[in-house]
Design a protein around this motif. Structure first.
Motif, PDB file in Angstrom:
ATOM      1  N   SER A 113      37.373 -16.001   2.088  1.00  0.00           N
ATOM      2  CA  SER A 113      37.259 -17.346   2.655  1.00  0.00           C
ATOM      3  C   SER A 113      38.254 -18.294   1.995  1.00  0.00           C
ATOM      4  O   SER A 113      38.858 -17.976   0.966  1.00  0.00           O
ATOM      5  CB  SER A 113      35.841 -17.876   2.460  1.00  0.00           C
ATOM      6  N   MET A 114      38.408 -19.483   2.567  1.00  0.00           N
ATOM      7  CA  MET A 114      39.328 -20.487   2.037  1.00  0.00           C
ATOM      8  C   MET A 114      38.948 -20.894   0.610  1.00  0.00           C
ATOM      9  O   MET A 114      39.806 -21.181  -0.221  1.00  0.00           O
ATOM     10  CB  MET A 114      39.319 -21.724   2.941  1.00  0.00           C
ATOM     11  N   SER A 120      46.049 -23.311  -7.396  1.00  0.00           N
ATOM     12  CA  SER A 120      47.483 -23.179  -7.687  1.00  0.00           C
ATOM     13  C   SER A 120      48.259 -22.690  -6.468  1.00  0.00           C
ATOM     14  O   SER A 120      49.387 -23.120  -6.212  1.00  0.00           O
ATOM     15  CB  SER A 120      47.702 -22.214  -8.860  1.00  0.00           C
ATOM     16  N   VAL A 121      47.637 -21.801  -5.686  1.00  0.00           N
ATOM     17  CA  VAL A 121      48.273 -21.286  -4.462  1.00  0.00           C
ATOM     18  C   VAL A 121      48.349 -22.390  -3.415  1.00  0.00           C
ATOM     19  O   VAL A 121      49.361 -22.558  -2.725  1.00  0.00           O
ATOM     20  CB  VAL A 121      47.503 -20.065  -3.921  1.00  0.00           C
ATOM     21  N   LYS A 122      47.271 -23.173  -3.308  1.00  0.00           N
ATOM     22  CA  LYS A 122      47.244 -24.286  -2.346  1.00  0.00           C
ATOM     23  C   LYS A 122      48.297 -25.332  -2.708  1.00  0.00           C
ATOM     24  O   LYS A 122      48.994 -25.866  -1.840  1.00  0.00           O
ATOM     25  CB  LYS A 122      45.854 -24.921  -2.332  1.00  0.00           C
ATOM     26  N   LEU A 155      47.671 -20.647   4.983  1.00  0.00           N
ATOM     27  CA  LEU A 155      46.640 -20.012   4.167  1.00  0.00           C
ATOM     28  C   LEU A 155      45.650 -19.209   5.008  1.00  0.00           C
ATOM     29  O   LEU A 155      45.129 -18.188   4.555  1.00  0.00           O
ATOM     30  CB  LEU A 155      45.899 -21.064   3.343  1.00  0.00           C
ATOM     31  N   LYS A 156      45.402 -19.648   6.242  1.00  0.00           N
ATOM     32  CA  LYS A 156      44.464 -18.925   7.109  1.00  0.00           C
ATOM     33  C   LYS A 156      44.914 -17.496   7.379  1.00  0.00           C
ATOM     34  O   LYS A 156      44.088 -16.619   7.634  1.00  0.00           O
ATOM     35  CB  LYS A 156      44.280 -19.673   8.434  1.00  0.00           C
ATOM     36  N   GLN A 163      40.443 -14.446  10.679  1.00  0.00           N
ATOM     37  CA  GLN A 163      41.273 -13.590  11.538  1.00  0.00           C
ATOM     38  C   GLN A 163      40.655 -13.344  12.906  1.00  0.00           C
ATOM     39  O   GLN A 163      39.434 -13.299  13.063  1.00  0.00           O
ATOM     40  CB  GLN A 163      41.521 -12.238  10.856  1.00  0.00           C
ATOM     41  N   GLU A 164      41.523 -13.145  13.874  1.00  0.00           N
ATOM     42  CA  GLU A 164      41.092 -12.717  15.212  1.00  0.00           C
ATOM     43  C   GLU A 164      40.525 -11.309  15.068  1.00  0.00           C
ATOM     44  O   GLU A 164      41.180 -10.414  14.544  1.00  0.00           O
ATOM     45  CB  GLU A 164      42.314 -12.717  16.126  1.00  0.00           C
ATOM     46  N   TYR A 165      39.304 -11.102  15.512  1.00  0.00           N
ATOM     47  CA  TYR A 165      38.634  -9.815  15.350  1.00  0.00           C
ATOM     48  C   TYR A 165      39.360  -8.748  16.165  1.00  0.00           C
ATOM     49  O   TYR A 165      39.625  -8.930  17.344  1.00  0.00           O
ATOM     50  CB  TYR A 165      37.177  -9.947  15.782  1.00  0.00           C
TER      51      TYR A 165
END
Length: 203
Positions: A113-114, A120-122, A155-156, A163-165
């Motif tokens: 998850s987000m 640090s990545v954000k 980031l998504k 993700q699209e299933y």
């Protein structure tokens, strides 16, 4: 006049959705026997049920291992639920397998998850997007909104639940999990996963 529901149609709906026989019959009755509308109704109810159960503790579950064809890629995945009874259900094992295959299909995934993505990545992604030339003459407020949108989009791509299933492009992985929650009646969470690629070693 009351709509007559064929038992074979009820069984077909149950096989497709995994919902209980009575729930399937009720969904068909509520939608005047329309099969597709009944499917959508069951999916929506499953998602609503999932939202209500989201705060429940998930102390049971399983560790699922998936080895991709060719034995050069493996996934180790922990999925949690509320009881050992549900952890032993075939539908729960199917969910774990499908999610493991989803992870195997996308090498960019790093987090469930987000919330798991480090600050640090954000921050690094924000700095990168802020420095782009097309934003230089934008007002600060608009620039910030554009940067925030681009960072979220970037980031998504790393987040499993977003993700699209792979088996139904109309829903996300998170929505797929909610559908299974609606079927099994318990909160379900993906706790963590590890991807193993032959020849790759971690530092």
């Amino acid at each position: 006049m009351k709509t007559e529901i064929d038992a074979k149609i009820v069984k077909k709906l149950r096989d497709e959705t995994g919902a209980g026989m009575m729930n399937c019959k009720q969904a068909l009755l509520e939608n005047d026997g329309d099969y597709e509308k009944a499917i959508q109704s069951l999916k929506l109810k499953g998602m609503a049920t999932a939202d209500k159960k989201a705060s429940r503790n998930t102390n049971e579950g399983l560790i699922y291992s998936y080895i991709h064809t060719g034995s050069k890629l493996g996934i180790l995945l922990e999925v949690n639920c509320e009881t050992d009874f549900v952890a032993r259900r075939e539908e729960f094992s199917d969910l774990a397998k499908n999610i493991a295959m989803q992870i195997a299909s996308n090498p960019d995934l790093t987090s469930v998850s987000m919330e798991e993505i480090p600050d640090s990545v954000k921050e690094e992604a924000t700095l990168f997007e802020s420095a782009k030339d097309d934003l230089k003459n934008k007002p600060e407020e608009i620039k910030n909104k554009i940067v925030a949108g681009r960072v979220e989009k970037t980031l998504k791509k790393q987040i499993l639940l977003e993700q699209e299933y792979i088996r139904d492009s109309n829903i996300t992985v998170n929505e797929y999990i909610k559908q299974v929650v609606g079927i099994l009646g318990e909160n379900i969470k993906v706790a963590r996963f590890t991807r193993y690629v032959l020849g790759e070693t971690s530092n």
